[in-house]
Design a protein around this motif. Structure first.
Motif, short mmCIF file in Angstrom:
data_model
loop_
_atom_site.label_atom_id
_atom_site.label_comp_id
_atom_site.label_asym_id
_atom_site.label_seq_id
_atom_site.Cartn_x
_atom_site.Cartn_y
_atom_site.Cartn_z
N THR A 133 12.41 8.59 -7.46
CA THR A 133 12.50 9.35 -8.71
C THR A 133 13.48 10.50 -8.55
O THR A 133 13.67 11.03 -7.44
CB THR A 133 11.14 9.91 -9.13
N PRO A 134 14.16 10.90 -9.63
CA PRO A 134 15.12 12.00 -9.55
C PRO A 134 14.52 13.28 -8.99
O PRO A 134 15.17 14.02 -8.24
CB PRO A 134 15.57 12.18 -11.00
N GLU A 135 13.25 13.57 -9.36
CA GLU A 135 12.61 14.81 -8.90
C GLU A 135 12.42 14.81 -7.39
O GLU A 135 12.71 15.80 -6.70
CB GLU A 135 11.25 14.98 -9.60
N THR A 136 11.93 13.69 -6.85
CA THR A 136 11.73 13.60 -5.40
C THR A 136 13.06 13.59 -4.67
O THR A 136 13.20 14.22 -3.60
CB THR A 136 10.92 12.34 -5.05
N LYS A 195 0.83 -1.20 0.00
CA LYS A 195 0.00 0.00 0.00
C LYS A 195 0.87 1.25 0.00
O LYS A 195 0.57 2.23 -0.70
CB LYS A 195 -0.92 0.01 1.22
N LEU A 196 1.94 1.24 0.79
CA LEU A 196 2.85 2.38 0.85
C LEU A 196 3.49 2.64 -0.52
O LEU A 196 3.53 3.78 -0.99
CB LEU A 196 3.92 2.12 1.91
N LEU A 197 3.95 1.59 -1.16
CA LEU A 197 4.60 1.74 -2.47
C LEU A 197 3.61 2.19 -3.53
O LEU A 197 3.95 3.00 -4.41
CB LEU A 197 5.27 0.43 -2.88
N ASP A 198 2.39 1.68 -3.45
CA ASP A 198 1.35 2.13 -4.40
C ASP A 198 1.12 3.63 -4.25
O ASP A 198 1.00 4.36 -5.23
CB ASP A 198 0.04 1.37 -4.15
N ARG A 199 1.05 4.08 -3.00
CA ARG A 199 0.81 5.50 -2.71
C ARG A 199 1.97 6.36 -3.21
O ARG A 199 1.75 7.41 -3.83
CB ARG A 199 0.61 5.68 -1.21
N LEU A 200 3.19 5.91 -2.94
CA LEU A 200 4.35 6.68 -3.39
C LEU A 200 4.48 6.69 -4.91
O LEU A 200 4.89 7.69 -5.50
CB LEU A 200 5.63 6.10 -2.76
N GLU A 201 4.10 5.60 -5.54
CA GLU A 201 4.18 5.55 -7.01
C GLU A 201 3.14 6.47 -7.63
O GLU A 201 3.43 7.18 -8.61
CB GLU A 201 3.99 4.11 -7.49
N ARG A 202 1.94 6.48 -7.07
CA ARG A 202 0.91 7.38 -7.59
C ARG A 202 1.33 8.84 -7.45
O ARG A 202 0.98 9.67 -8.30
CB ARG A 202 -0.42 7.16 -6.83
N GLY A 203 2.09 9.14 -6.40
CA GLY A 203 2.55 10.51 -6.19
C GLY A 203 3.77 10.87 -7.01
O GLY A 203 4.27 12.00 -6.91
N GLY A 204 4.27 9.92 -7.77
CA GLY A 204 5.45 10.20 -8.60
C GLY A 204 6.76 10.20 -7.84
O GLY A 204 7.75 10.76 -8.31
N HIS A 205 6.77 9.55 -6.66
CA HIS A 205 7.97 9.58 -5.82
C HIS A 205 8.89 8.37 -6.04
O HIS A 205 10.08 8.45 -5.74
CB HIS A 205 7.57 9.63 -4.35
#
Length: 212
Positions: free
Chosen positions: A142-145, A114-124
């Motif tokens: 991600t490079p941006e985060t 669930k944590l990874l799904d949330r972070l992936e949706r946020g582009g992190h």
């Protein structure tokens, strides 16, 4: 207010409003029921109180930094711990898997997903196939985060190094020994009342989940 009474800001301290007086054991434990102060002078007690006050202000500074970082990144504390783990893994050429993240955070596989799904949706983060095991995944920040965390929260956290660097080697040894000793003194592992409270909290969580 009469001459025999002082304001709420100063009556506890007895030292002109010195906040460290709140941590003097002769004030909070006047009968030595908690701490044996045999052999400690008045100056010793005041010095220890100032040290306790310094620890309090450090904790408050850390709490303010944590709160500011969470608001800036718009993430939870667990999310931030996961991202920090990914940053360190990337800097040390470690391939972080979901299992490694779960072990680091002390959470279940389901909670990690669930944590990874949330972070992936946020582009992190991004999920990639493990180069040595196609059945496994590698998690990347991600490079941006990474850049956003580095120039804000990361910089403030790194400033701790400056304070440590200003100490002499002998001073660092003393500080490290003190911090580790204090950690051991306040650890609640194996303490009955703390374990009972934890068991009660887990039971309430289970009951709440069952009733949903």
């Amino acid at each position: 207010m009469t001459k025999n009474k002082r304001s709420a800001e100063t009556d506890v301290s007895g030292d002109g409003g010195d906040a460290s007086a709140l941590y003097r054991m002769d004030h909070s434990d006047p009968k030595s029921e908690l701490v044996d102060r045999t052999g400690l002078s008045h100056d010793d007690l005041q010095q220890i109180a100032r040290l306790m006050e310094a620890l309090r202000t450090l904790r408050e500074a850390e709490e303010r930094l944590s709160a500011a970082s969470l608001k800036y990144m718009r993430l939870s504390s667990v999310d931030m711990r996961a991202l920090h783990f990914l940053i360190v893994a990337g800097n040390t050429e470690v391939l972080p898997t979901p299992g490694a993240i779960a072990a680091h955070l002390g959470i279940s596989s389901a909670s990690t997903t669930k944590l990874l799904d949330r972070l992936e949706r946020g582009g992190h983060i991004s999920r990639e196939r493990h180069p040595d095991d196609r059945r496994a995944l590698v998690i990347r920040i991600t490079p941006e985060t990474h850049e956003a965390a580095k120039r804000t929260v990361g910089q403030q956290q790194a400033n701790r190094f400056n304070a440590a660097a200003r100490l002499t080697p002998d001073e660092r040894e003393v500080v490290e020994r003190f911090l580790r000793d204090m950690t051991a003194e306040i650890d609640v592992s194996g303490i009955a009342w703390a374990e009972a409270a934890e068991a009660g909290a887990l039971a309430e969580t289970a009951e709440g989940a069952a009733s949903e």
